[in-house]
Design a protein around this motif. Structure first.
Motif, PDB file in Angstrom:
ATOM      1  N   CYS A   1      33.554  31.553  51.769  1.00  0.00           N
ATOM      2  CA  CYS A   1      33.798  31.295  53.027  1.00  0.00           C
ATOM      3  C   CYS A   1      35.066  30.256  53.110  1.00  0.00           C
ATOM      4  O   CYS A   1      35.504  29.865  54.184  1.00  0.00           O
ATOM      5  CB  CYS A   1      32.945  31.094  54.013  1.00  0.00           C
ATOM      6  N   GLY A   2      35.302  29.626  52.092  1.00  0.00           N
ATOM      7  CA  GLY A   2      36.285  28.309  52.069  1.00  0.00           C
ATOM      8  C   GLY A   2      37.446  28.872  51.917  1.00  0.00           C
ATOM      9  O   GLY A   2      37.886  30.246  52.081  1.00  0.00           O
ATOM     10  N   SER A   3      38.547  28.152  51.952  1.00  0.00           N
ATOM     11  CA  SER A   3      39.857  28.519  51.750  1.00  0.00           C
ATOM     12  C   SER A   3      40.527  28.260  50.140  1.00  0.00           C
ATOM     13  O   SER A   3      41.513  28.253  49.995  1.00  0.00           O
ATOM     14  CB  SER A   3      40.847  27.436  52.497  1.00  0.00           C
ATOM     15  N   SER A   4      39.481  28.610  49.410  1.00  0.00           N
ATOM     16  CA  SER A   4      39.785  28.499  47.918  1.00  0.00           C
ATOM     17  C   SER A   4      40.547  29.731  47.610  1.00  0.00           C
ATOM     18  O   SER A   4      40.600  30.852  48.138  1.00  0.00           O
ATOM     19  CB  SER A   4      38.568  28.422  47.125  1.00  0.00           C
ATOM     20  N   ASP A   5      41.625  29.526  46.438  1.00  0.00           N
ATOM     21  CA  ASP A   5      42.463  30.478  46.147  1.00  0.00           C
ATOM     22  C   ASP A   5      41.755  31.077  44.847  1.00  0.00           C
ATOM     23  O   ASP A   5      41.855  30.781  43.783  1.00  0.00           O
ATOM     24  CB  ASP A   5      43.469  29.644  45.521  1.00  0.00           C
ATOM     25  N   VAL A   6      41.037  32.462  45.130  1.00  0.00           N
ATOM     26  CA  VAL A   6      40.449  33.225  44.176  1.00  0.00           C
ATOM     27  C   VAL A   6      41.597  34.345  43.764  1.00  0.00           C
ATOM     28  O   VAL A   6      42.104  35.065  44.647  1.00  0.00           O
ATOM     29  CB  VAL A   6      39.111  33.572  44.854  1.00  0.00           C
ATOM     30  N   ARG A   7      41.508  34.373  42.565  1.00  0.00           N
ATOM     31  CA  ARG A   7      42.449  35.476  42.100  1.00  0.00           C
ATOM     32  C   ARG A   7      41.398  36.484  41.032  1.00  0.00           C
ATOM     33  O   ARG A   7      40.608  35.849  40.625  1.00  0.00           O
ATOM     34  CB  ARG A   7      43.362  34.716  41.123  1.00  0.00           C
ATOM     35  N   VAL A   8      41.722  37.811  41.007  1.00  0.00           N
ATOM     36  CA  VAL A   8      41.037  38.592  40.016  1.00  0.00           C
ATOM     37  C   VAL A   8      42.078  39.232  39.210  1.00  0.00           C
ATOM     38  O   VAL A   8      43.386  39.823  39.635  1.00  0.00           O
ATOM     39  CB  VAL A   8      40.276  39.579  41.161  1.00  0.00           C
ATOM     40  N   VAL A   9      41.709  39.536  38.027  1.00  0.00           N
ATOM     41  CA  VAL A   9      42.528  40.111  37.146  1.00  0.00           C
ATOM     42  C   VAL A   9      41.453  41.359  36.573  1.00  0.00           C
ATOM     43  O   VAL A   9      40.301  41.274  36.372  1.00  0.00           O
ATOM     44  CB  VAL A   9      43.121  39.492  35.937  1.00  0.00           C
ATOM     45  N   ALA A  10      42.211  42.533  36.099  1.00  0.00           N
ATOM     46  CA  ALA A  10      41.430  43.647  35.547  1.00  0.00           C
ATOM     47  C   ALA A  10      42.053  44.210  34.452  1.00  0.00           C
ATOM     48  O   ALA A  10      43.317  43.941  34.395  1.00  0.00           O
ATOM     49  CB  ALA A  10      41.527  44.793  36.612  1.00  0.00           C
ATOM     50  N   CYS A  11      41.420  44.365  33.351  1.00  0.00           N
ATOM     51  CA  CYS A  11      42.370  44.868  32.255  1.00  0.00           C
ATOM     52  C   CYS A  11      42.704  46.118  32.334  1.00  0.00           C
ATOM     53  O   CYS A  11      43.919  46.167  31.788  1.00  0.00           O
ATOM     54  CB  CYS A  11      40.805  45.192  31.108  1.00  0.00           C
TER      55      CYS A  11
END
Ligand code: SF4
Length: 126
Positions: free
Chosen positions: A9-19
């Motif tokens: 719920c915060g404004s954090s910068d979440v990134r996702v990578v996939a193989c």
């Protein structure tokens, strides 16, 4: 890996990578990352840019508040690519850990994909 988890719920910068590997589980990892981006849970980040040692990608990846790595199988190509660039994912999911066998038929199992997505969300909230 635990210390960098935080609430969605915060404004954090979440990134996702996939193989994004050439197998059913690699493509489930890729599709899960797409869906997480569509649901605004995490920004889908170009792992190839990190693997290619492209400066801008390395900088952005290192500046992310939290990095999620989705690997298809225990070879862990996504996680190892990040670690090779000295980036430790806060959360790592391995698709085969959910009980699906790796194969090269590249047929997407939407139920498994949904389970990967929900597992990432659970981990982000834990
Ligand atoms: S983690 Fe497994 S499925 Fe993904 S690219 Fe590597 S070998 Fe292929």
């Amino acid at each position: 890996m635990e210390e960098k988890k935080r609430c969605m719920c915060g404004s954090s910068d979440v990134r996702v990578v996939a193989c994004s590997g050439a197998s059913n589980v690699g493509q489930i990892a890729n599709q899960a990352a797409i869906e997480l981006a569509r649901e605004n849970v995490a920004g889908f980040f170009c792992l190839a840019g990190v693997g290619g040692q492209i400066k801008g990608f390395l900088k952005s990846a290192r500046e992310a508040d939290l990095m999620v790595a989705i690997d298809g199988c225990p070879v862990q190509c996504a996680t190892k690519t990040l670690q090779h660039a000295e980036i430790e994912p806060a959360i790592q999911i391995i698709v085969t850990d959910l009980g699906i066998e790796k194969s090269h038929d590249i047929i997407l199992d939407e139920n498994v994909c949904r389970r990967v997505i929900e597992k990432v969300k659970d981990e982000l909230l834990s």
